[in-house]
Design a protein around this motif. Sequence first.
Motif, PDB file in Angstrom:
ATOM      1  N   VAL A 113     -19.905  18.470 -55.679  1.00 48.64           N
ATOM      2  CA  VAL A 113     -18.643  18.232 -56.321  1.00 48.64           C
ATOM      3  C   VAL A 113     -18.895  17.338 -57.666  1.00 48.64           C
ATOM      4  O   VAL A 113     -19.825  16.709 -57.728  1.00 48.64           O
ATOM      5  CB  VAL A 113     -17.519  17.280 -55.293  1.00 48.64           C
ATOM      6  N   ALA A 114     -17.936  17.837 -58.581  1.00 45.43           N
ATOM      7  CA  ALA A 114     -18.344  17.159 -59.847  1.00 45.43           C
ATOM      8  C   ALA A 114     -17.121  16.902 -60.573  1.00 45.43           C
ATOM      9  O   ALA A 114     -15.971  17.526 -60.201  1.00 45.43           O
ATOM     10  CB  ALA A 114     -19.125  17.878 -60.782  1.00 45.43           C
ATOM     11  N   GLY A 115     -17.073  15.808 -61.476  1.00 44.28           N
ATOM     12  CA  GLY A 115     -15.749  15.592 -62.473  1.00 44.28           C
ATOM     13  C   GLY A 115     -16.017  16.684 -63.396  1.00 44.28           C
ATOM     14  O   GLY A 115     -16.883  17.104 -63.788  1.00 44.28           O
ATOM     15  N   LEU A 192     -17.836   5.936 -60.703  1.00 43.04           N
ATOM     16  CA  LEU A 192     -17.552   6.912 -61.478  1.00 43.04           C
ATOM     17  C   LEU A 192     -17.827   6.428 -63.254  1.00 43.04           C
ATOM     18  O   LEU A 192     -18.052   5.203 -63.469  1.00 43.04           O
ATOM     19  CB  LEU A 192     -16.011   7.281 -61.444  1.00 43.04           C
ATOM     20  N   TYR A 198     -16.997   9.351 -70.258  1.00 42.02           N
ATOM     21  CA  TYR A 198     -16.446  10.599 -70.172  1.00 42.02           C
ATOM     22  C   TYR A 198     -16.461  11.193 -71.609  1.00 42.02           C
ATOM     23  O   TYR A 198     -16.787  12.554 -71.572  1.00 42.02           O
ATOM     24  CB  TYR A 198     -15.032  10.563 -69.519  1.00 42.02           C
ATOM     25  N   VAL A 209     -19.555  16.388 -64.395  1.00 45.95           N
ATOM     26  CA  VAL A 209     -20.513  15.191 -64.372  1.00 45.95           C
ATOM     27  C   VAL A 209     -20.489  14.926 -62.708  1.00 45.95           C
ATOM     28  O   VAL A 209     -19.852  15.062 -61.913  1.00 45.95           O
ATOM     29  CB  VAL A 209     -19.925  14.049 -64.885  1.00 45.95           C
ATOM     30  N   MET A 211     -23.452  13.236 -59.651  1.00 51.51           N
ATOM     31  CA  MET A 211     -24.266  12.057 -59.244  1.00 51.51           C
ATOM     32  C   MET A 211     -25.609  12.883 -58.268  1.00 51.51           C
ATOM     33  O   MET A 211     -26.234  11.904 -57.689  1.00 51.51           O
ATOM     34  CB  MET A 211     -23.864  10.763 -58.562  1.00 51.51           C
ATOM     35  N   SER A 234     -13.774  18.212 -58.337  1.00 47.59           N
ATOM     36  CA  SER A 234     -12.946  17.387 -57.529  1.00 47.59           C
ATOM     37  C   SER A 234     -11.790  16.485 -58.470  1.00 47.59           C
ATOM     38  O   SER A 234     -10.974  16.242 -58.070  1.00 47.59           O
ATOM     39  CB  SER A 234     -13.597  16.523 -56.869  1.00 47.59           C
ATOM     40  N   ASN A 235     -12.199  16.282 -59.775  1.00 45.78           N
ATOM     41  CA  ASN A 235     -11.271  15.561 -60.506  1.00 45.78           C
ATOM     42  C   ASN A 235     -11.586  15.876 -62.068  1.00 45.78           C
ATOM     43  O   ASN A 235     -12.815  16.176 -62.440  1.00 45.78           O
ATOM     44  CB  ASN A 235     -11.523  13.946 -60.440  1.00 45.78           C
ATOM     45  N   CYS A 237     -11.652  15.059 -66.044  1.00 45.52           N
ATOM     46  CA  CYS A 237     -11.845  13.917 -66.735  1.00 45.52           C
ATOM     47  C   CYS A 237     -12.123  14.119 -68.217  1.00 45.52           C
ATOM     48  O   CYS A 237     -12.713  13.542 -69.086  1.00 45.52           O
ATOM     49  CB  CYS A 237     -12.779  12.898 -66.290  1.00 45.52           C
TER      50      CYS A 237
HETATM   51  N1  HPA Z   1     -18.284  11.157 -62.225  1.00 42.79           N
HETATM   52  C1  HPA Z   1     -19.191  11.402 -61.457  1.00 42.79           C
HETATM   53  N2  HPA Z   1     -19.544  12.043 -60.117  1.00 42.79           N
HETATM   54  C2  HPA Z   1     -18.751  12.744 -59.635  1.00 42.79           C
HETATM   55  C3  HPA Z   1     -17.236  12.572 -60.285  1.00 42.79           C
HETATM   56  C4  HPA Z   1     -17.026  11.990 -61.570  1.00 42.79           C
HETATM   57  O1  HPA Z   1     -16.035  12.050 -62.089  1.00 42.79           O
HETATM   58  N3  HPA Z   1     -16.332  13.338 -59.690  1.00 42.79           N
HETATM   59  C5  HPA Z   1     -17.225  13.827 -58.442  1.00 42.79           C
HETATM   60  N4  HPA Z   1     -18.231  13.292 -58.638  1.00 42.79           N
END
Ligand code: HPA
Length: 284
Positions: A113-115, A192, A198, A209, A211, A234-235, A237
Amino acid sequence: MDLYARLEEAASYLRRHTDFAPRTGLILGTGLHGIVDDLQLHMRWDYSLLPHFPTTTVEGHNGALLMGHLAGEPVVVLDGRFHYYEGYSASELTFPTRVLCKLGIERLFISNVAGSTNPAYRAGSVVVVKDHINFQPDNPLRGANDNRLGLRFPDLLRAYDPNLRAAAARQLSHLKQPAHQGVYFGLQGPNLETPAEYRMIQRLGGDLVGMSTVPEVLVANHMGVPVLVTSLVSNECHDTDRLTPTTLEEVLAVAKTGGERMRALWLAMLAELVTERESGDEDT
Ligand code: HPA
């Protein structure tokens, strides 16, 4: 014991217990655990049973290595992954990935999952990773190189296999979803990012983005295994004036619904691999 010997020990432990020959390896990140329900399970080992696998002091579920058929394809699955922010070195956390490569897989699928720092990517969508920018502080290839595993200076021009990306884009359009391809910006976490960070990621060319993932991609490339990475957004930004706090609950909720899309994509891709191989066999 050096890395090569540890890998041999883990791989031969598995081979002693089964002659199952997986062709595709899968690393399940947050949101994709559900695909295990589709697996025609052949064998399962808790990581704690496997030689030299990282251990955790956290109680309960530590992860498992599974073998079986998924959409007809013989697969080996890492259900549960390790992260740098948990305290493992990049070399330790990629040991299970190297074991899959040592078993002779022909390709590796990785999910995360990533932003999203790209305004075109909405929360819940699946993005195919086409490249990365590595801002993580450790590298799994650091230290003495073992030429039996790979080159000292591996080239990364095709780190994200173009054929697998094309296949993913094709299946996404069959599934009537946008076929985004983006750049993953790897950071160490666990926090985050600040709004200024960002914006930096956006300006440096990152679309996503996260981890994780970068260390696993590096060792698979080192060992010559083609990689597909798909990220679940997932979000969002991208508009840093309108950011709201991101919570784990929110990430997990999006991962649950979006995970169904990723699951459909991976199953379709695995089914296509089987069909292609079968029609190839008939031709020869
Ligand atoms: N930043 C870093 N890692 C993430 C994010 C984020 O916004 N969302 C999910 N993993």
